[in-house]
Design an enzyme around this catalytic site. Structure first.
Site, PDB file in Angstrom:
ATOM      1  N   CYS A  26      29.681  48.629  26.826  1.00  0.00           N
ATOM      2  CA  CYS A  26      28.589  49.016  27.713  1.00  0.00           C
ATOM      3  C   CYS A  26      28.219  50.451  27.383  1.00  0.00           C
ATOM      4  CB  CYS A  26      28.992  48.849  29.173  1.00  0.00           C
ATOM      5  SG  CYS A  26      30.466  49.774  29.653  1.00  0.00           S
ATOM      6  N   HIS A 564      58.883  70.296  33.107  1.00  0.00           N
ATOM      7  CA  HIS A 564      58.995  68.963  32.507  1.00  0.00           C
ATOM      8  C   HIS A 564      59.710  69.106  31.161  1.00  0.00           C
ATOM      9  CE1 HIS A 564      57.842  65.119  30.722  1.00  0.00           C
ATOM     10  NE2 HIS A 564      57.399  64.721  31.903  1.00  0.00           N
TER      11      HIS A 564
END
Length: 642
Positions: A26, A564
């Site tokens: 699309c 992290h």
């Protein structure tokens, strides 16, 4: 963008050529039908810089690319030279892919598969009609002039012969011969049939097919009749094709399908489908007329949420149907403020952001959004930042309510973008419905922009880092606060001490786009030479991961920090990590929080680079690194300024 290289990576990410049964695109998305969706490596695709997002919805595996999706699609088609993947489903794989699980999912899959191949030319035709309406309203052209008529023919050809185009794509979607179904669409719009319809309307004659009276209907611009007829044709084709001798199969199959389905369509399928389309249109109109402003508020609020999950295709047939039955549609004007609300939110981010990368993304997303392409804005900015997305939806709801109140309609189909404002001009000329649309969309942009500028960058300290931006392998746990809900204000700059010893790495060089893009907050990274993480300030342990690879901390002043350890280390399931604190513990600068085995992480083929991010950095004017290229634990690393 290296389209060929990206195409190869995407094909590998979805599980290889053998896992692809069909592909369409699309305005911004590659829409795959996969044999086994579970085989696709979603995280690998998300890690590609050119991929905005990955969505598995409506029975389709959707890869959001943005404005360059057409070029990427063509590159993929070149690689898929065996025919699979280029809008085709072969006899060998037609029964293999898992069907969408719900009726809604099947409907969305069918509608998107039928309409996406020519969505661009549909939008172009609608824009041309809008420009012609504007030219007539301004007195530049007249409907009797040759210039107008030629351009009108160009803009109306697609819609007049809609059954031909839909017949072709519906044939592809239903797994039959698209040329057979295209001919069925041609029969519906044949001049003889239109002439017979006009004669029947004048009461001149009644025609019969082997004694059965024919109900002539003008099928020009119709949608539902040809879709149902194509489905029946493909069903018959699949049943009879294997029964015919190979020597005559190629031409007797079309003969049987056309001789059967075309009369069946005029005698039964067409009238029933037309009655259904009128019933749908009138049902929608009853709901709309009950409270137009409420319908506008609802559509403006939820449209972008539907876009995220690909559910907006479920409303497209209603828009087409309204245009066919009534010659006008009230749904598209109420959708436009939803787009403008997100555009306004992006504009607000552009004005307040001090991050050059974020500012550049906001600028490009704004320009794309004006033309109806909101995925870069949603996936790149407003959704990860959460509040701008919500504010954009609220702005869309307010604008939609205003547009609904004024009773604005469009008179041609197109994407919801800036050109929709010229498609709302009625044949009688500019009136209050047009001005209502301008007011409603202006309100959506202003509320989205101002709301985001003043409130969109603020995040409550008790909230976790933006979940929407984190891939599954970075998912954050629920945050539990052990500090008072009202923390001391940051009256002076806070010095964040280094929690590790190692080499300082700039954010842009972190080998993970989620962290490098600053979507989780500003900060720095360290390549550790020692397997220890120590507290960078006094505060509390806000959150811990089950896999022990990361910690969420909060200082006494309310600064939230995510540490992290490594990239993708969630895959190690906690093996190399040992926690020395529990969730909710109070900590002091220098306390040992976590130890880990550097060698084990390296042997697993994973990066040790450890992002250290201020997840609520939008609350502060600056987060700056004050360390050199090398740092030892408890040396100054970052300075956070109020």
């Amino acid at each position: 963008m290296d389209y060929q290289s990206l195409a190869e990576k995407i094909i590998e990410g979805v599980g290889g050529k053998e896992n692809i049964t069909s592909l369409v695109h699309c305005a911004t998305r590659l829409r795959f039908k996969l044999v086994q969706p579970a085989v696709a490596d979603t995280e690998r695709l998300k890690s590609l810089d050119e991929v905005i997002a990955v969505v598995n919805s409506g029975g389709q595996f959707q890869v959001v690319i943005g404005n360059q999706v057409g070029d990427v699609y063509q590159a993929i088609k070149v690689i898929l030279d065996d025919g699979i993947g280029a809008n085709e489903v072969t006899e060998e794989n037609a029964a293999t892919p898992a069907a969408p699980s719900t009726i809604l999912a099947r409907l969305i899959d069918i509608v998107s598969g039928i309409f996406t191949p020519f969505i661009g030319v549909m939008a172009a035709s609608g824009i041309m009609k809008g420009l012609l309406a504007l030219a007539v309203a301004c007195g530049v052209l007249t409907t009797e002039g040759g210039t107008y008529q030629i351009w009108y023919a160009a803009s109306d050809a697609l819609f007049f012969f809609f059954p031909l185009f839909i017949g072709y794509t519906a044939g592809q979607k239903f797994g039959g011969s698209p040329f057979i179904t295209m001919v069925i669409g041609g029969a519906l719009t044949h001049p003889l049939m239109i002439k017979a319809f006009e004669a029947s309307q004048a009461g001149q004659s009644t025609e019969h097919f082997f004694g059965i009276p024919i109900v002539f209907i003008n099928y020009s611009s119709s949608v539902i009749p040809i879709i149902l007829a194509s489905w029946v044709s493909c069903l018959i084709e699949k049943r009879i094709r294997p029964l015919l001798p190979l020597a005559v199969r190629s031409f007797f199959t079309p003969v049987i399908c056309l001789a059967t389905v075309v009369p069946l369509t005029f005698l039964g399928i067409g009238p029933l489908a037309t009655g259904l389309s009128h019933l749908l249109a009138e049902g929608y109109e009853v709901i709309y007329r009950f409270a137009p402003w409420l319908a506008g508020a609802a559509l403006g609020a939820v449209w972008q949420i539907c876009v995220i999950f690909g559910l907006h295709w479920g409303l497209v047939p209603l828009i087409f149907n309204n245009l066919v039955v009534f010659g006008q549609d009230s749904m598209m004007p109420m959708i436009l403020p939803a787009v403008m609300g997100q555009i306004g939110a992006v504009l607000g981010i552009f004005f307040y952001s001090k991050d050059p990368r974020q500012k550049a993304l906001a600028g490009s997303s704004f320009s794309a959004g004006i033309f109806g392409v909101t995925e870069p804005a949603i996936y790149g900015l407003t959704l990860p930042l959460r509040r701008p997305f919500v504010i954009g939806c609220i702005a869309g709801s307010l604008g939609g309510a205003i547009v609904g109140f004024f009773g604005t309609h469009t008179y041609s189909f197109g994407l919801a973008n800036i050109f929709t404002l010229i498609q709302i001009i009625p044949p009688s000329g500019i009136d209050s419905t047009v001005w209502g649309a301008f007011i409603g969309n202006a309100v959506a942009v202003l509320v989205g922009c101002l709301g985001t500028y003043f409130w969109g960058r603020r995040t409550q300290h008790t909230e976790a880092a933006p979940v929407a931006t984190m891939p599954a392998n970075h998912a954050m746990p629920t945050v539990k606060s052990s500090l008072p809900s009202h923390n001391s204000p940051l009256e002076k700059p806070l010095m964040l001490l280094s929690p590790m010893t190692g080499q300082v790495i700039a954010m842009a060089d972190i080998p993970d786009p989620t962290f490098a893009g600053g979507l989780l907050g500003q900060g720095i990274a360290i390549l550790p030479t020692k397997g220890e993480v120590r507290a960078p300030f006094s505060g509390a342990v806000e959150s811990l991961f089950v896999t022990k690879h990361a910690l969420g901390l909060r200082s006494e002043q309310g600064v939230e920090v995510l540490i992290h350890v490594g990239i993708d280390t969630v895959k190690l399931a906690g093996e190399p990590f040992t926690l020395h604190v529990a969730e909710g513990d109070l900590i002091s600068a220098g306390d040992l929080l976590l130890t880990f085995d550097c060698q084990a992480i390296t042997d697993a083929g994973l990066s040790l680079v450890t992002p250290i991010l201020v997840t609520n950095s939008d609350d502060y004017s600056a987060v700056e690194c004050v360390a050199d290229s090398e740092v030892t634990e408890q040396q100054p690393l970052l300075i956070i300024t109020a």
